[in-house]
Write a protein that holds these residues in place. Structure first.
Motif, PDB file in Angstrom:
ATOM      1  N   THR A   1       0.805  -1.238   0.000  1.00  0.00           N
ATOM      2  CA  THR A   1       0.000   0.000   0.000  1.00  0.00           C
ATOM      3  C   THR A   1       0.831   1.278   0.000  1.00  0.00           C
TER       4      THR A   1
ATOM      5  N   ASP B   1       8.332  -2.765  11.022  1.00  0.00           N
ATOM      6  CA  ASP B   1       8.644  -4.199  11.136  1.00  0.00           C
ATOM      7  C   ASP B   1       9.471  -4.637   9.925  1.00  0.00           C
TER       8      ASP B   1
ATOM      9  N   ARG C   1      10.574  -8.383   7.576  1.00  0.00           N
ATOM     10  CA  ARG C   1      10.608  -9.828   7.384  1.00  0.00           C
ATOM     11  C   ARG C   1      12.060 -10.251   7.555  1.00  0.00           C
TER      12      ARG C   1
ATOM     13  N   HIS D   1      -3.864  -7.851  11.388  1.00  0.00           N
ATOM     14  CA  HIS D   1      -2.495  -7.607  11.883  1.00  0.00           C
ATOM     15  C   HIS D   1      -2.040  -6.221  11.433  1.00  0.00           C
TER      16      HIS D   1
ATOM     17  N   ALA E   1       1.889  -3.824  11.489  1.00  0.00           N
ATOM     18  CA  ALA E   1       3.319  -4.071  11.626  1.00  0.00           C
ATOM     19  C   ALA E   1       3.491  -5.593  11.500  1.00  0.00           C
TER      20      ALA E   1
ATOM     21  N   LYS F   1      -9.873  -4.732   1.923  1.00  0.00           N
ATOM     22  CA  LYS F   1      -9.631  -4.290   3.308  1.00  0.00           C
ATOM     23  C   LYS F   1     -10.901  -3.715   3.959  1.00  0.00           C
TER      24      LYS F   1
HETATM   25  C1  6PG Z   1       4.520  -6.058   6.245  1.00  0.00           C
HETATM   26  C2  6PG Z   1       3.836  -4.830   6.799  1.00  0.00           C
HETATM   27  C3  6PG Z   1       2.433  -5.231   7.149  1.00  0.00           C
HETATM   28  C4  6PG Z   1       1.559  -4.535   6.111  1.00  0.00           C
HETATM   29  C5  6PG Z   1       0.213  -5.188   6.015  1.00  0.00           C
HETATM   30  C6  6PG Z   1      -0.569  -4.614   4.820  1.00  0.00           C
HETATM   31  O1  6PG Z   1       5.672  -6.321   6.611  1.00  0.00           O
HETATM   32  O2  6PG Z   1       3.882  -6.695   5.406  1.00  0.00           O
HETATM   33  O3  6PG Z   1       4.479  -4.109   7.673  1.00  0.00           O
HETATM   34  O4  6PG Z   1       2.029  -4.933   8.431  1.00  0.00           O
HETATM   35  O5  6PG Z   1       1.433  -3.169   6.463  1.00  0.00           O
HETATM   36  O6  6PG Z   1       0.407  -6.573   5.822  1.00  0.00           O
HETATM   37  O7  6PG Z   1       0.147  -4.913   3.648  1.00  0.00           O
HETATM   38  P1  6PG Z   1      -0.363  -4.388   2.214  1.00  0.00           P
HETATM   39  O8  6PG Z   1      -0.164  -2.920   2.202  1.00  0.00           O
HETATM   40  O9  6PG Z   1       0.544  -5.107   1.236  1.00  0.00           O
HETATM   41  O10 6PG Z   1      -1.815  -4.800   2.088  1.00  0.00           O
END
Ligand code: 6PG
Length: 255
Positions: free
Chosen positions: A47, A75, A77, A149, A151, A202
């Motif tokens: 987004t 956050d 990965r 969820h 972050a 969403k």
């Molecule tokens: C991540 C983000 C997570 C993200 C949401 C929405 O590491 O993916 O920090 O919290 O903000 O999953 O993701 P989209 O914007 O891709 O729908």
């Protein structure tokens, strides 16, 4: 509806990204003028891509004094920084590689090392930047997943209950992956938190979170409630499609 939340509603993601860029430009200007520094935590996912690209483009690129901006991440990965999954890689491509920000002002979560060690080092950088006081970000940008969820605070994970750490390593069972995330202790201490949400997929979770004032453990985004700060939901028309006729909607839309 959370009494302290306000809503910014735009027709499209393009318009939303522009409004968010304008808001961040104002936060950086005001925070830097007041305290000589602006601390920001950016979320990953898809987004915010357009927003980050806008901030790295004219006029925002030149209008913003990046020298006093400290950039953190909500956050990460646990992957190498050149992985297609890396939030840092996305933010670097869309923004960091296109603005004159000092390298030391960018605080990457080390996705390539042991998660617990990465969380520990990230916490140390937070403490250093905030001079060992409780981190109080000027602005935290968050997204929301379909199940609520935000972050890397996922339903049913023990990170939701952490009240003595600034960052945590989290194993996300549904994704079978490790993440490192800011804790609610930090997020809820910030001056301003903005959710940036786009798309019809969403709309159900937006309705679920906004239509109840009661925080719900199974919807981590509903636990975001800055104690001394502002909470803003920045929505495009699709994401707001299931709440647009709610009576509280009009009263909470800010200009
Ligand atoms: C991540 C983000 C997570 C993200 C949401 C929405 O590491 O993916 O920090 O919290 O903000 O999953 O993701 P989209 O914007 O891709 O729908």
């Amino acid at each position: 509806m959370k009494p302290e939340a306000s809503i910014i509603l735009c027709a499209t993601l393009a318009e939303l990204a522009k409004r968010a860029a304008e808001k961040i430009r104002k936060v950086i200007h005001d925070s830097t003028a007041a305290r000589g520094i602006c601390t920001v935590a950016l979320s990953g996912g898809e987004t915010p891509r357009r927003l980050y690209y806008l901030l790295g483009d004219e006029p925002f690129r030149t209008q913003i004094d990046w020298s006093g901006v400290q950039i953190f991440f909500s956050d990460e990965r646990m992957v190498p920084p050149d992985s297609a999954q890396s939030n840092y890689k996305m933010v670097k491509e869309e923004l960091l590689s296109r603005i004159p920000i000092p390298a030391d002002n960018v605080h990457r979560i080390l996705g390539e090392i042991d998660p617990a060690e990465a969380a520990k080092r990230y916490e140390a950088e937070l403490k250093q930047t905030f001079a060992n006081a409780s981190p109080r970000f000027d602005f935290i940008l968050l997204g929301i997943g379909g199940e609520g969820h935000t972050a890397s605070l996922f339903p049913g994970t023990d990170a939701l209950d952490i009240q003595d750490r600034l960052a945590a390593a989290v194993f996300v069972r549904k994704l079978n992956t490790w993440r490192v995330t800011l804790t609610l202790l930090v997020i809820n201490n910030s001056r301003q938190v903005a959710f940036l949400v786009s798309g019809k997929e969403k709309a159900p979770i937006v309705r679920k979170v906004l239509s109840t004032a009661v925080p719900q453990q199974d919807v981590p985004a509903s636990l975001v409630c800055p104690r001394y700060g502002n909470l803003i939901w920045m929505l495009d028309a699709d994401a707001a499609s299931l709440v647009k006729d709610e009576p509280w909607m009009t009263s909470t839309i800010s200009s």
